[in-house]
Design a protein around this motif. Structure first.
Motif, PDB file in Angstrom:
ATOM      1  N   ALA A  48       0.830  -1.206   0.000  1.00 17.35           N
ATOM      2  CA  ALA A  48       0.000   0.000   0.000  1.00 17.35           C
ATOM      3  C   ALA A  48       0.864   1.255   0.000  1.00 17.35           C
ATOM      4  O   ALA A  48       0.515   2.255  -0.630  1.00 17.35           O
ATOM      5  N   LEU A  49       1.995   1.197   0.691  1.00 18.14           N
ATOM      6  CA  LEU A  49       2.902   2.346   0.729  1.00 18.14           C
ATOM      7  C   LEU A  49       3.426   2.683  -0.661  1.00 18.14           C
ATOM      8  O   LEU A  49       3.630   3.852  -0.987  1.00 18.14           O
ATOM      9  N   TYR A  50       3.611   1.670  -1.494  1.00 22.78           N
ATOM     10  CA  TYR A  50       4.077   1.906  -2.857  1.00 22.78           C
ATOM     11  C   TYR A  50       2.924   2.161  -3.828  1.00 22.78           C
ATOM     12  O   TYR A  50       3.086   2.874  -4.805  1.00 22.78           O
ATOM     13  N   ALA A  51       1.748   1.579  -3.576  1.00 21.90           N
ATOM     14  CA  ALA A  51       0.635   1.714  -4.520  1.00 21.90           C
ATOM     15  C   ALA A  51      -0.133   3.021  -4.336  1.00 21.90           C
ATOM     16  O   ALA A  51      -0.627   3.576  -5.310  1.00 21.90           O
ATOM     17  N   LEU A  52      -0.256   3.521  -3.117  1.00 24.04           N
ATOM     18  CA  LEU A  52      -1.056   4.725  -2.898  1.00 24.04           C
ATOM     19  C   LEU A  52      -0.493   5.972  -3.584  1.00 24.04           C
ATOM     20  O   LEU A  52      -1.266   6.731  -4.172  1.00 24.04           O
ATOM     21  N   PRO A  53       0.807   6.223  -3.557  1.00 26.72           N
ATOM     22  CA  PRO A  53       1.305   7.357  -4.355  1.00 26.72           C
ATOM     23  C   PRO A  53       1.079   7.168  -5.855  1.00 26.72           C
ATOM     24  O   PRO A  53       0.848   8.131  -6.586  1.00 26.72           O
ATOM     25  N   ALA A  54       1.101   5.923  -6.315  1.00 28.08           N
ATOM     26  CA  ALA A  54       0.826   5.656  -7.726  1.00 28.08           C
ATOM     27  C   ALA A  54      -0.636   5.954  -8.045  1.00 28.08           C
ATOM     28  O   ALA A  54      -0.944   6.459  -9.132  1.00 28.08           O
ATOM     29  N   VAL A  55      -1.536   5.656  -7.112  1.00 29.23           N
ATOM     30  CA  VAL A  55      -2.953   5.981  -7.301  1.00 29.23           C
ATOM     31  C   VAL A  55      -3.123   7.487  -7.451  1.00 29.23           C
ATOM     32  O   VAL A  55      -3.826   7.965  -8.339  1.00 29.23           O
ATOM     33  N   LEU A  56      -2.473   8.224  -6.577  1.00 30.38           N
ATOM     34  CA  LEU A  56      -2.568   9.683  -6.632  1.00 30.38           C
ATOM     35  C   LEU A  56      -1.985  10.231  -7.933  1.00 30.38           C
ATOM     36  O   LEU A  56      -2.590  11.098  -8.580  1.00 30.38           O
ATOM     37  N   ALA A  57      -0.838   9.709  -8.332  1.00 32.91           N
ATOM     38  CA  ALA A  57      -0.216  10.152  -9.583  1.00 32.91           C
ATOM     39  C   ALA A  57      -1.086   9.782 -10.782  1.00 32.91           C
ATOM     40  O   ALA A  57      -1.252  10.582 -11.712  1.00 32.91           O
ATOM     41  N   GLY A  58      -1.667   8.594 -10.767  1.00 29.62           N
ATOM     42  CA  GLY A  58      -2.540   8.173 -11.857  1.00 29.62           C
ATOM     43  C   GLY A  58      -3.799   9.022 -11.953  1.00 29.62           C
ATOM     44  O   GLY A  58      -4.248   9.372 -13.045  1.00 29.62           O
ATOM     45  N   PHE A  59      -4.365   9.374 -10.796  1.00 31.73           N
ATOM     46  CA  PHE A  59      -5.562  10.213 -10.780  1.00 31.73           C
ATOM     47  C   PHE A  59      -5.287  11.550 -11.442  1.00 31.73           C
ATOM     48  O   PHE A  59      -6.017  11.993 -12.322  1.00 31.73           O
ATOM     49  N   HIS A  60      -4.211  12.196 -11.019  1.00 31.45           N
ATOM     50  CA  HIS A  60      -3.920  13.524 -11.548  1.00 31.45           C
ATOM     51  C   HIS A  60      -3.474  13.488 -13.013  1.00 31.45           C
ATOM     52  O   HIS A  60      -3.772  14.406 -13.777  1.00 31.45           O
ATOM     53  N   THR A  76     -17.273  16.631 -14.729  1.00 30.75           N
ATOM     54  CA  THR A  76     -17.787  15.364 -14.195  1.00 30.75           C
ATOM     55  C   THR A  76     -17.117  14.176 -14.866  1.00 30.75           C
ATOM     56  O   THR A  76     -16.670  13.246 -14.195  1.00 30.75           O
ATOM     57  N   TRP A  77     -17.034  14.214 -16.202  1.00 29.69           N
ATOM     58  CA  TRP A  77     -16.401  13.110 -16.907  1.00 29.69           C
ATOM     59  C   TRP A  77     -14.907  13.040 -16.621  1.00 29.69           C
ATOM     60  O   TRP A  77     -14.333  11.944 -16.592  1.00 29.69           O
ATOM     61  N   ALA A  78     -14.278  14.176 -16.432  1.00 26.06           N
ATOM     62  CA  ALA A  78     -12.852  14.166 -16.089  1.00 26.06           C
ATOM     63  C   ALA A  78     -12.638  13.476 -14.754  1.00 26.06           C
ATOM     64  O   ALA A  78     -11.695  12.687 -14.594  1.00 26.06           O
ATOM     65  N   LEU A  79     -13.512  13.726 -13.777  1.00 30.15           N
ATOM     66  CA  LEU A  79     -13.389  13.070 -12.474  1.00 30.15           C
ATOM     67  C   LEU A  79     -13.693  11.577 -12.554  1.00 30.15           C
ATOM     68  O   LEU A  79     -13.032  10.765 -11.892  1.00 30.15           O
ATOM     69  N   VAL A  80     -14.677  11.214 -13.360  1.00 22.08           N
ATOM     70  CA  VAL A  80     -15.004   9.793 -13.527  1.00 22.08           C
ATOM     71  C   VAL A  80     -13.834   9.065 -14.185  1.00 22.08           C
ATOM     72  O   VAL A  80     -13.396   8.001 -13.715  1.00 22.08           O
ATOM     73  N   LEU A  81     -13.321   9.621 -15.265  1.00 21.76           N
ATOM     74  CA  LEU A  81     -12.191   8.996 -15.946  1.00 21.76           C
ATOM     75  C   LEU A  81     -10.945   8.973 -15.072  1.00 21.76           C
ATOM     76  O   LEU A  81     -10.186   7.999 -15.080  1.00 21.76           O
ATOM     77  N   ALA A  82     -10.736  10.033 -14.296  1.00 22.28           N
ATOM     78  CA  ALA A  82      -9.580  10.076 -13.407  1.00 22.28           C
ATOM     79  C   ALA A  82      -9.691   9.023 -12.317  1.00 22.28           C
ATOM     80  O   ALA A  82      -8.685   8.400 -11.943  1.00 22.28           O
ATOM     81  N   SER A  83     -10.890   8.797 -11.801  1.00 22.83           N
ATOM     82  CA  SER A  83     -11.071   7.766 -10.777  1.00 22.83           C
ATOM     83  C   SER A  83     -10.812   6.375 -11.345  1.00 22.83           C
ATOM     84  O   SER A  83     -10.155   5.539 -10.701  1.00 22.83           O
ATOM     85  N   ILE A  84     -11.307   6.125 -12.545  1.00 22.45           N
ATOM     86  CA  ILE A  84     -11.051   4.838 -13.188  1.00 22.45           C
ATOM     87  C   ILE A  84      -9.560   4.675 -13.472  1.00 22.45           C
ATOM     88  O   ILE A  84      -8.973   3.616 -13.223  1.00 22.45           O
ATOM     89  N   GLY A  85      -8.925   5.724 -13.957  1.00 23.14           N
ATOM     90  CA  GLY A  85      -7.489   5.679 -14.214  1.00 23.14           C
ATOM     91  C   GLY A  85      -6.681   5.462 -12.952  1.00 23.14           C
ATOM     92  O   GLY A  85      -5.689   4.734 -12.954  1.00 23.14           O
ATOM     93  N   ALA A  86      -7.114   6.080 -11.844  1.00 21.89           N
ATOM     94  CA  ALA A  86      -6.409   5.907 -10.573  1.00 21.89           C
ATOM     95  C   ALA A  86      -6.475   4.457 -10.114  1.00 21.89           C
ATOM     96  O   ALA A  86      -5.479   3.901  -9.637  1.00 21.89           O
TER      97      ALA A  86
END
Length: 141
Positions: free
Chosen positions: A82-94, A108-118
């Protein structure tokens, strides 16, 4: 016009490949930048700050890989993963949010796509960090 569309698709594909390839290195990169900034602000020159950053990032990556590969406690391995995956989630979201907004998607679609990408980038980072442990050795009783 066809060439520009083709090159845009190739460029976007390259960015996505780069995002997934570097997802597992988000934590070591963050450690490297933080240590470098601290060293530079405390009087080290730019060359020394870069050297310290490379060393700190490499140590963070190697220690995480060795710890995940050698520790057998599922709870501690979950924490390390989790320590390695959580920063990747944040980077993927942005990253996906930025690409979505650049592509003209609404908020709205940007947030939906960003959540899926994260989720996808985080899962990729999780799979890469867990693959470092190798196959489990089972003992037959």
């Amino acid at each position: 016009m066809f060439l520009s569309v083709l090159l845009s698709v190739v460029g976007l594909g390259f960015l996505c490949w780069l995002l997934f390839s570097l997802a597992v290195y988000a934590l070591p990169f963050f450690v490297a930048v933080t240590v470098s900034y601290y060293a530079f602000e405390n009087g080290a020159g730019p060359i020394v700050a870069i050297a310290v950053a490379l060393f700190a990032g490499a140590v963070a990556l190697i220690l995480g890989q060795v710890a995940f590969a050698t520790i057998r406690s599922p709870t501690i391995r979950l924490a390390i993963g989790a320590l390695y995956a959580l920063p990747a989630v944040l980077a993927g979201f942005h990253a996906v949010k930025g690409l979505s907004e650049t592509g003209g998607a609404g908020e709205t679609w940007a947030l939906v796509l960003a959540s899926i990408g994260a989720i996808i980038v985080g899962a990729t980072a999780w799979v890469r960090i867990t693959s470092l442990a190798g196959p489990e050795i089972r003992q037959v009783a």
